[in-house]
Design an enzyme around this catalytic site. Structure first.
Site, PDB file in Angstrom:
ATOM      1  N   CYS A  54      26.103  13.742   5.017  1.00 41.40           N
ATOM      2  CA  CYS A  54      26.202  15.120   4.537  1.00 41.40           C
ATOM      3  C   CYS A  54      27.093  15.969   5.438  1.00 41.40           C
ATOM      4  O   CYS A  54      28.012  16.638   4.982  1.00 41.40           O
ATOM      5  CB  CYS A  54      24.815  15.740   4.437  1.00 41.40           C
ATOM      6  SG  CYS A  54      24.863  17.490   4.072  1.00 41.40           S
ATOM      7  N   CYS A  59      28.455  16.596   1.770  1.00 44.05           N
ATOM      8  CA  CYS A  59      28.294  17.973   1.273  1.00 44.05           C
ATOM      9  C   CYS A  59      29.114  19.019   2.013  1.00 44.05           C
ATOM     10  O   CYS A  59      29.729  19.876   1.385  1.00 44.05           O
ATOM     11  CB  CYS A  59      26.834  18.421   1.340  1.00 44.05           C
ATOM     12  SG  CYS A  59      25.630  17.116   1.438  1.00 44.05           S
ATOM     13  N   LYS A  62      33.005  18.547   1.761  1.00 47.74           N
ATOM     14  CA  LYS A  62      33.259  18.638   0.304  1.00 47.74           C
ATOM     15  C   LYS A  62      33.235  20.082  -0.180  1.00 47.74           C
ATOM     16  O   LYS A  62      34.127  20.540  -0.880  1.00 47.74           O
ATOM     17  CB  LYS A  62      32.222  17.774  -0.430  1.00 47.74           C
ATOM     18  CG  LYS A  62      32.232  17.815  -1.938  1.00 47.74           C
ATOM     19  CD  LYS A  62      31.342  18.877  -2.563  1.00 47.74           C
ATOM     20  CE  LYS A  62      29.906  18.843  -2.186  1.00 47.74           C
ATOM     21  NZ  LYS A  62      29.114  17.816  -2.811  1.00 47.74           N
ATOM     22  N   TYR A 195      29.477  11.872  -9.352  1.00 47.01           N
ATOM     23  CA  TYR A 195      29.765  13.252  -8.960  1.00 47.01           C
ATOM     24  C   TYR A 195      30.739  13.281  -7.781  1.00 47.01           C
ATOM     25  O   TYR A 195      31.555  14.194  -7.663  1.00 47.01           O
ATOM     26  CB  TYR A 195      28.478  14.044  -8.679  1.00 47.01           C
ATOM     27  CG  TYR A 195      27.711  13.665  -7.433  1.00 47.01           C
ATOM     28  CD1 TYR A 195      28.020  14.251  -6.216  1.00 47.01           C
ATOM     29  CD2 TYR A 195      26.678  12.732  -7.472  1.00 47.01           C
ATOM     30  CE1 TYR A 195      27.325  13.910  -5.061  1.00 47.01           C
ATOM     31  CE2 TYR A 195      25.973  12.393  -6.330  1.00 47.01           C
ATOM     32  CZ  TYR A 195      26.309  12.982  -5.128  1.00 47.01           C
ATOM     33  OH  TYR A 195      25.629  12.639  -3.989  1.00 47.01           O
ATOM     34  N   LEU A 198      34.251  13.035  -9.313  1.00 42.56           N
ATOM     35  CA  LEU A 198      34.683  14.245 -10.014  1.00 42.56           C
ATOM     36  C   LEU A 198      34.881  15.410  -9.054  1.00 42.56           C
ATOM     37  O   LEU A 198      35.806  16.209  -9.218  1.00 42.56           O
ATOM     38  CB  LEU A 198      33.694  14.610 -11.120  1.00 42.56           C
ATOM     39  CG  LEU A 198      33.531  13.566 -12.241  1.00 42.56           C
ATOM     40  CD1 LEU A 198      32.628  14.097 -13.338  1.00 42.56           C
ATOM     41  CD2 LEU A 198      34.874  13.137 -12.821  1.00 42.56           C
ATOM     42  N   GLU A 199      34.025  15.527  -8.045  1.00 44.91           N
ATOM     43  CA  GLU A 199      34.188  16.605  -7.064  1.00 44.91           C
ATOM     44  C   GLU A 199      35.506  16.443  -6.302  1.00 44.91           C
ATOM     45  O   GLU A 199      36.259  17.412  -6.133  1.00 44.91           O
ATOM     46  CB  GLU A 199      33.015  16.615  -6.082  1.00 44.91           C
ATOM     47  CG  GLU A 199      31.719  17.138  -6.684  1.00 44.91           C
ATOM     48  CD  GLU A 199      30.520  17.045  -5.751  1.00 44.91           C
ATOM     49  OE1 GLU A 199      29.544  17.773  -5.973  1.00 44.91           O
ATOM     50  OE2 GLU A 199      30.550  16.246  -4.789  1.00 44.91           O
ATOM     51  N   HIS A 464      22.728  42.797 -14.115  1.00 46.76           N
ATOM     52  CA  HIS A 464      23.974  42.980 -14.855  1.00 46.76           C
ATOM     53  C   HIS A 464      25.073  43.534 -13.952  1.00 46.76           C
ATOM     54  O   HIS A 464      24.786  44.377 -13.114  1.00 46.76           O
ATOM     55  CB  HIS A 464      23.704  43.963 -16.011  1.00 46.76           C
ATOM     56  CG  HIS A 464      24.826  44.048 -16.986  1.00 46.76           C
ATOM     57  ND1 HIS A 464      25.234  42.976 -17.755  1.00 46.76           N
ATOM     58  CD2 HIS A 464      25.654  45.078 -17.322  1.00 46.76           C
ATOM     59  CE1 HIS A 464      26.245  43.360 -18.526  1.00 46.76           C
ATOM     60  NE2 HIS A 464      26.523  44.623 -18.278  1.00 46.76           N
ATOM     61  N   GLU A 469      22.358  36.273 -15.320  1.00 42.89           N
ATOM     62  CA  GLU A 469      21.541  37.008 -16.290  1.00 42.89           C
ATOM     63  C   GLU A 469      21.562  36.340 -17.669  1.00 42.89           C
ATOM     64  O   GLU A 469      20.649  36.544 -18.469  1.00 42.89           O
ATOM     65  CB  GLU A 469      21.999  38.469 -16.419  1.00 42.89           C
ATOM     66  CG  GLU A 469      23.288  38.645 -17.192  1.00 42.89           C
ATOM     67  CD  GLU A 469      23.639  40.102 -17.489  1.00 42.89           C
ATOM     68  OE1 GLU A 469      22.730  40.864 -17.879  1.00 42.89           O
ATOM     69  OE2 GLU A 469      24.821  40.464 -17.336  1.00 42.89           O
TER      70      GLU A 469
END
Length: 489
Positions: A54, A59, A62, A195, A198-199, A464, A469
């Site tokens: 990691c 992670c 990345k 993943y 693709l990342e 908002h 939301e």
């Protein structure tokens, strides 16, 4: 063999996220703890410090390279917002150096934390001698014997090399190397649909590199497949090329240094070829169990996956030996689950708690150019588990406000909430595709962990104007057949 055999209450094999968390927790609770960690260089010679995948090749680097790519997108948006931008070029070397320096600071931080907590650290490659003893070999070949009352295996995994493909090992790299490249990888072929694949392809495209992804079957196996299709559609719209239903057969280096890749189109059976500067293998990971001599300790593995078999307490076939994180069978390959499992295990070993790790409703995010966050069941899993007639799916295509002025394509920004159909409609899964998906999913994960119902989500006031939301405004069910596109403010 060094004679000074040292005895510990707890010995942790593996200095990644799970192992370090377990070691530090146990030491804080008064145990005498040692950590052994050793990084075997990748076939391309890449090596790194303490902290595991990691921190060093996962992670952390990345997400930073993903951020670099997102900034490129923002720079393209900026003129729409009134910023006069000169032509900009990305410099790989500057980015790589900054990322690598941050990672090195984390390596140092881990060393300091272990020292502060009086955890003994050994930079040695360990294997079992018997069920209480390991032998560690240092870089210079010096051997050390360590014995402990309890042993935790947290060795994680490494990228799988497709060694059956000619030239794969000699000329290809993996995620173990990409983050430590000094120079830009240039035109890149990413092989795989995980993943990780693709990342990496996503940020390479975002940094302006010509990037192709070769997919044998389906992208993001194990994830919701509708979400997976939207992820790859968006990537394609941003310039990533996809070769679907193809599998490589060989890689050759041409006299000019370029790599010539030959592949087979599985539908037509025809051969094709192309040239690239870099070939990145991202075809899955294998657990680091082979060199541990587990049979000497009597620890059982699944012969197919090579992962260590564990029970709900993370205990292996030997009562005082445990396995946590990616190396354990049936566990999600995620840093935070390894950390939590490690801490809880340490607390149980120290008699502080009897809590076991709960692997249900673990949230995660795929940091593709359009981020995909999810928690709970995919639509397929929900239908398989409860039957189609008992599942209600609420969904919406929405446009982030930030995309409007920049006239950015938002056709793949999509949310779906998978619920039980019976009132109050318990939420089984949430899937969010859009900017900051990780931040959004993290908050909703708490609600889902607490047993949130669709009724409760609808009573939650949205903030908002945010993308998050839109989750609290999911009114249209798939069953209704109505258009789920959000219109107006």
């Amino acid at each position: 063999m060094e004679a000074g055999r040292q005895d510990y209450d707890l010995l942790v094999i593996g200095g990644g996220s799970g192992g370090l968390a377990c070691a530090k927790e146990a030491a804080q609770l008064g145990k005498k703890v040692a950590v052994v960690d050793y990084v075997e260089p990748s076939p391309q010679g890449t090596r790194w410090g303490l902290g595991g995948t990691c921190v060093n090749v996962g992670c952390i680097p990345k997400k930073l390279m993903h951020q670099a790519a997102l900034l490129g997108g923002m720079i393209q948006d900026a003129p729409h917002y009134g910023w006069a931008i000169q032509p900009v070029l990305h410099d790989w070397r500057t980015m790589a150096e900054a990322v690598q320096n941050h990672v090195k600071s984390l390596n140092w931080g881990h060393r300091v934390q272990l020292q502060d907590r009086k955890v003994k650290y050994f930079n040695i490659k360990a294997c079992f001698v018997n069920e209480h003893t390991v032998c560690g070999v240092a870089k210079d070949g010096k051997e050390t014997l360590l014995s402990a009352e309890h042993i935790v295996i947290a060795t994680g995994g490494r990228p799988r090399y497709p060694t059956h493909i000619e030239g794969a090992l000699e000329y290809g790299i993996t995620s173990d190397d990409i983050f430590w490249l000094k120079e830009s990888p240039g035109k890149t072929l990413v092989v795989g649909a995980s993943y990780v694949a693709l990342e990496c392809a996503g940020f390479l495209t975002g940094l302006g590199l010509d990037t192709t992804v070769m997919i044998r079957s389906i992208p993001l196996r194990g994830f919701d497949q509708q979400m997976s299709s939207l992820v790859t559609e968006y990537m394609a719209s941003q310039g990533t090329r996809f070769l679907r239903g193809c599998t490589p057969s060989r890689v050759r280096r041409l006299p000019d240094g370029q790599l010539q890749v030959t592949w087979e189109d599985l539908t037509s059976g025809k051969e094709d070829m192309g040239t690239f500067n870099t070939v990145l293998w991202a075809t899955g990971r294998i657990p680091e169990t082979r060199s541990l001599n587990l049979e000497k300790a009597g620890v059982n593995i699944n012969p197919n996956s090579q992962k260590i078999l564990v029970d709900a307490q993370e205990t292996t076939s030997i009562p005082h030996i445990y396995a946590i994180g990616d190396v354990a069978e049936g566990r999600p390959e995620l840093t935070p689950t390894a950390i939590m499992a490690g801490k809880l295990l340490a607390q149980r070993l120290c008699g502080q708690s009897s809590d076991v790790m709960d692997y249900d409703n673990v949230p995660t995010t795929v940091f593709t150019p359009l981020e995909y966050g999810c928690v709970g069941l995919s639509e397929e899993e929900a239908v398989a588990r409860h039957g189609e007639e008992h599942v209600e799916v609420y969904h919406a295509y929405y446009k982030p406000l930030e995309f409007t002025v920049a006239e950015r394509d938002a056709s793949q920004c999509y949310i779906k909430m998978v619920c039980l159909r019976k009132p109050p409609q318990l939420v089984l899964g949430l899937h969010f595709l859009g900017p900051n998906a990780g931040e959004v999913t993290q908050g909703f994960a708490l609600g889902i962990k607490c047993g949130a119902s669709y009724v409760q989500v609808m009573r939650t006031v949205g903030i908002h104007p945010t993308c998050a939301e839109e989750v609290a405004k999911l009114r249209i069910s798939k069953r209704s057949g109505l258009d789920p596109t959000v219109t107006g403010c």
